[in-house]
Design a protein around this motif. Sequence first.
Motif, short mmCIF file in Angstrom:
data_model
loop_
_atom_site.label_atom_id
_atom_site.label_comp_id
_atom_site.label_asym_id
_atom_site.label_seq_id
_atom_site.Cartn_x
_atom_site.Cartn_y
_atom_site.Cartn_z
N GLN A 1 0.86 -1.18 0.00
CA GLN A 1 0.00 0.00 0.00
C GLN A 1 0.90 1.23 0.00
OE1 GLN A 1 -3.12 0.60 -0.40
NE2 GLN A 1 -3.89 -1.49 -0.40
N THR B 1 -12.39 -10.89 1.78
CA THR B 1 -12.62 -9.78 0.86
C THR B 1 -13.99 -9.19 1.11
OG1 THR B 1 -13.46 -11.29 -0.80
CG2 THR B 1 -11.12 -10.78 -0.90
N LYS C 1 -18.00 -5.24 -2.95
CA LYS C 1 -18.32 -3.84 -3.22
C LYS C 1 -19.77 -3.70 -3.68
CE LYS C 1 -13.72 -2.31 -4.58
NZ LYS C 1 -12.94 -1.68 -5.66
N SER D 1 -17.05 -0.32 4.01
CA SER D 1 -16.29 -1.06 3.00
C SER D 1 -15.48 -0.11 2.16
CB SER D 1 -17.23 -1.89 2.11
OG SER D 1 -18.02 -1.03 1.32
N ASN E 1 -12.50 1.13 4.27
CA ASN E 1 -11.49 0.11 4.51
C ASN E 1 -10.67 -0.21 3.29
OD1 ASN E 1 -12.26 -0.14 7.15
ND2 ASN E 1 -13.73 -1.80 6.75
N GLN E 2 -10.93 0.45 2.18
CA GLN E 2 -10.19 0.17 0.95
C GLN E 2 -9.50 1.44 0.47
OE1 GLN E 2 -12.65 -1.72 -1.96
NE2 GLN E 2 -13.26 -3.36 -0.60
N SER F 1 -5.25 2.41 -4.27
CA SER F 1 -4.08 1.63 -4.67
C SER F 1 -3.23 2.45 -5.62
CB SER F 1 -4.52 0.33 -5.34
OG SER F 1 -5.16 0.63 -6.57
#
Length: 530
Positions: free
Chosen positions: A84, A169, A172, A258, A261-262, A265
């Motif tokens: 990350q 996972t 989404k 959700s 938490n992502q 990238s």
Amino acid sequence: MAAADCSSSIVEYFGGEAGYRCGYCKNVTGNLSHGMWAHSMTVQDYQDLVDRGWRRSGKYVYKPIMNQTCCPQYTIRCRPLHFQPSKSHKKVLKKMLKFLAKGDSSKVAGDVTEEPMDSHREDAVACSFILKNESDISQSELKPLSVEETERVETEDNNEEEEMKKEVTVKKVESEPPQTCVDKDSAGSSERSDSAKLVHTTPKPGKGADLSKPPCRKAKDIRKERKLHKLLQNQTHTLEGSPSQVEPQVLLSQNSKSKANQPKSIEDFIFDSLPDDATHQLEVRLVPVSFEDPQFNSSFSQSATLFAKYQMAIHKDTPSECGEHEFTRFLCDSPLEAENPPSGPDCGYGSFHQQYWLDGKIIAVGVIDVLPYCVSSVYLYYDPDYSFLSLGVYSALREIAFTRQLHEKASELCYYYMGFYIHSCPKMRYKGQYRPSDLLCPETYVWVPIEQCLPTLEHSKYCRFNQDLKAVDEGCIKELGRVRVLHKRIVMPYSMYKKRRKGPSDEASVHQYASLVGQTCSERILLFRS
């Protein structure tokens, strides 16, 4: 992985007792390493050598004598599947996007990257290697008359992949809200908001936003929220039980969590679409290092000129030290034999130049090796006029993203090797900021997370990272007689060559070579003996 067309690696071993100048601490004779000239090398053999602490500069392959050299150099690898970007990494990516979109070349206030603007592969130059000239051996003499087919090497463990598969996972929702509406901190935040409203006063014109009025919202955000509410309504009809049992706020909260938490990238930044009226266009081309390749040939002159400009500006080389001959020997001559197996990545394995074209001209070139289990960074050179773009950091992040891309086709390829980590040289510690990463134990050749290595490196520049004191090098030489030798165009085991040899014994030299490359490589690679 089987070697392509049963080809074999051919090397000449030079030993490494004499010291030479260190580019890090400037010790005149403190830099000690073993070296060999690779006339040719399969990607599997080079992968196995890298995993034993070897590294190449052109066709010269060297291994630091870790417990004797002035600045120990530990092989470092990053795990891209778990990577990350840090806050400073994101700054660099955003800076590039801003430059491409608007042509903004100003530095961001307080923008301090984790590494110097210099090449993040500068260790290749700093070591001032004693590059061996290719000896006067005819190619017909190097080519064996008969070479046994290389045995298939079982794939190394894929613990990292298995861990990825086990990770939970989060599914989404088709369209997610741009902001968190309800979360675990919502109660506290709303309390703070209410108390703030009690003391809000309407500011004078031009003195700030009127907090007594709702904040302005973008039309895109409003559309997303409407779409989300529509989706929530559809879900209430499909769930079991009465629609009244469904809590839309709960669903909205789950969806917001959700999203939260992502984090973004690298790919979210790199492949972010530019506006139609973008000031600049950046194209990254992957070109095989081969004079038979049309793209490599057509860009060679421009690439060599850029290399010279970089070397003179950054490393203070003289023109004679960075001409086309030096460029070719250092960054174009590669011992790696290109391979393109069906199960491998689309680009195949071998050596490549990753060219960064800005508005039709090359501004940076990342030299990389694509190997069975990794992308190995060799060197980077760039146009100093664009140093404000932090191209060393940007190219490293692009190469991490590239490794992820190759992993989609070749599942075993899941690491990014960054060369050497040198803790005793503060300016070379930046490589440890690409997390998660591992360092190679110099005694047992196992990978250890860098977090476990740093405390010991603070106390001693040379360290054994493997805490199991009983552990040994599992690949150590066990049968010297099985080392493969190329002598007078004939491939034979060392036990046979030893009987035929005339003159003083070379067993000590051969044993040292075999112990450094390991039993597996010593039985595959051909050691040239005159």
